[in-house]
Scaffold this active site. Structure first.
Site, PDB file in Angstrom:
ATOM      1  N   SER A  76      -2.381   0.352  -4.821  1.00 37.25           N
ATOM      2  CA  SER A  76      -2.484   1.795  -4.417  1.00 37.25           C
ATOM      3  C   SER A  76      -4.187   2.901  -4.522  1.00 37.25           C
ATOM      4  O   SER A  76      -4.054   2.034  -5.354  1.00 37.25           O
ATOM      5  CB  SER A  76      -1.235   3.283  -4.905  1.00 37.25           C
ATOM      6  OG  SER A  76      -2.270   4.350  -3.715  1.00 37.25           O
ATOM      7  N   ASN A  77      -4.683   3.198  -4.181  1.00 34.78           N
ATOM      8  CA  ASN A  77      -5.923   3.875  -4.285  1.00 34.78           C
ATOM      9  C   ASN A  77      -5.667   4.733  -5.318  1.00 34.78           C
ATOM     10  O   ASN A  77      -6.120   5.751  -6.365  1.00 34.78           O
ATOM     11  CB  ASN A  77      -6.759   4.353  -2.982  1.00 34.78           C
ATOM     12  CG  ASN A  77      -7.404   3.223  -2.462  1.00 34.78           C
ATOM     13  OD1 ASN A  77      -8.134   2.273  -3.361  1.00 34.78           O
ATOM     14  ND2 ASN A  77      -7.810   3.760  -1.543  1.00 34.78           N
ATOM     15  N   ASP A 136       1.006  -0.961  -0.175  1.00 35.27           N
ATOM     16  CA  ASP A 136       0.023   0.178  -0.292  1.00 35.27           C
ATOM     17  C   ASP A 136       0.882   1.341  -0.322  1.00 35.27           C
ATOM     18  O   ASP A 136       1.993   1.363   0.512  1.00 35.27           O
ATOM     19  CB  ASP A 136      -0.851   0.086   1.501  1.00 35.27           C
ATOM     20  CG  ASP A 136      -1.704   1.525   1.377  1.00 35.27           C
ATOM     21  OD1 ASP A 136      -2.561   1.763   0.441  1.00 35.27           O
ATOM     22  OD2 ASP A 136      -1.193   1.973   2.505  1.00 35.27           O
TER      23      ASP A 136
END
Lengths: 226, 226
Positions: B121-122, B14
């Site tokens: 990741s977002n 992340d």
């Protein structure tokens, strides 16, 4: 944002935070919780919502009573409270949360004016039954709709569609009342008419949708509808 | 929870909170923000995540840079900060968030040990590009995977599936590192092996899944893998 709302046939209410005060559970345990009543309420609620959104995204629905207990366990752990009797007491109190003071009068007035009235809530049927059996609520609701029927939580569009399907009216004929900004914005984006009961004077959200009216208490909506 | 992790072929990280410190943006504006740097970071992050979950539930995806700006606008409004220049500065700083100190060494050691390394990741590709171009990151990642490819945010299972599909390994061969508990639990429920980098000593979540290891900093994972 305060013009009269026309063409409305049904008034649909969110339950937790809108009709019923979720802070009242911890507040009634202030004898045990002391200064932690406020922080516990805030964290319990934050986690409850977070768990409802995360599980919905993952298609891992469980009824809201489990979500509520899971969130309470997290909050008590985070605040260093290890008290099984208090846990039981708080979960019991969640079934008899106090209505906000204006609620019985508002429901009575709307019913008298010919509107259909309903709840649309994340709560499971077993959680909602004792809430709506309380004096002043009982007899003033035509329907109690739970997301349990569609097995996903707000803000999934299936939830708002449930109100349309169950009440037999179009989305634009529903006035939806929520004190939860995220719920108000999502219902508006779905196509319901929305009154945001902004009890705690929060800022507006930067999300799709836009409430038709913003008020502080539900009785302020009566001039828009009655 | 500290046994050696075997059968791992790829280490997937992340970004925000795990490799890069999102508090570093507001911290670098302490000259202007003063005591509000901490509260702004917390509310900005809370809203950013909330908006990512709500929009995903409603199938109303927009790239993470818009989510991040929308959340910042909410947080600044809520804290009574009206300063367009500060807004621009904070959003610019979000593109050059500081890596946590142990990150370059950890990535280098994992690459040297033969693991494939990636970010999941977002963040939109445009947000991640300058982050991974920083010294100590650049050259130590085989892939930078953005949810933008599947147009939904974590914790939707399509996001974790993207890592499996992109890296060409099975879910159980991926060790996923996240400092965000909700992300760690969801990745575990999906089937990835998970290291929860619990930097701030949060309680465990009551959600489906269970991280394989809980550590305070990423370098503590090296004995499990190298």
């Amino acid at each position: 944002m305060t013009g009269r709302l026309t063409g409305i046939r049904a008034c649909v209410f969110d339950a937790y935070g809108t009709l019923f005060d979720f802070a009242s559970a911890a507040a009634r345990c202030r004898d045990t919780l002391g200064d932690k009543a406020g922080p516990l309420t805030a964290l319990w609620r934050d986690k409850q919502l977070q768990y409802s959104w995360l599980r919905s995204l993952q298609d891992r629905y469980v009824p809201f009573d489990q979500i509520t207990a899971d969130a309470l366990d997290y909050a008590m752990h985070a605040l260093g409270i290890d008290d099984p009797a208090l846990r039981t007491r708080l979960l019991d109190l969640y079934l008899t949360l106090s209505p906000f003071p204006e609620v019985p009068g508002v429901l009575r007035r709307l019913v008298a004016a010919g509107y259909r009235t309903a709840i649309l809530s994340n709560g499971s049927p077993a959680m909602l039954a004792p809430l709506v059996a309380q004096p002043g609520i009982d007899g003033n609701l035509h329907a109690v709709l739970s997301v349990d029927e569609v097995r996903v939580f707000k803000t999934h569009p299936r939830v708002y569609q449930l109100a349309v399907d169950s009440l037999g009216v179009s989305a634009g004929e529903i006035c939806f009342f929520s004190a939860n900004a995220w719920d108000a914005w999502a219902a508006s984006a779905f196509g319901l008419r929305v009154v945001w009961c902004n009890r705690d004077a929060h800022p507006p959200e930067n999300l799709p949708g836009r409430p038709d009216a913003e008020l502080r208490t539900l009785d302020q909506a009566l001039p828009l509808l009655v």
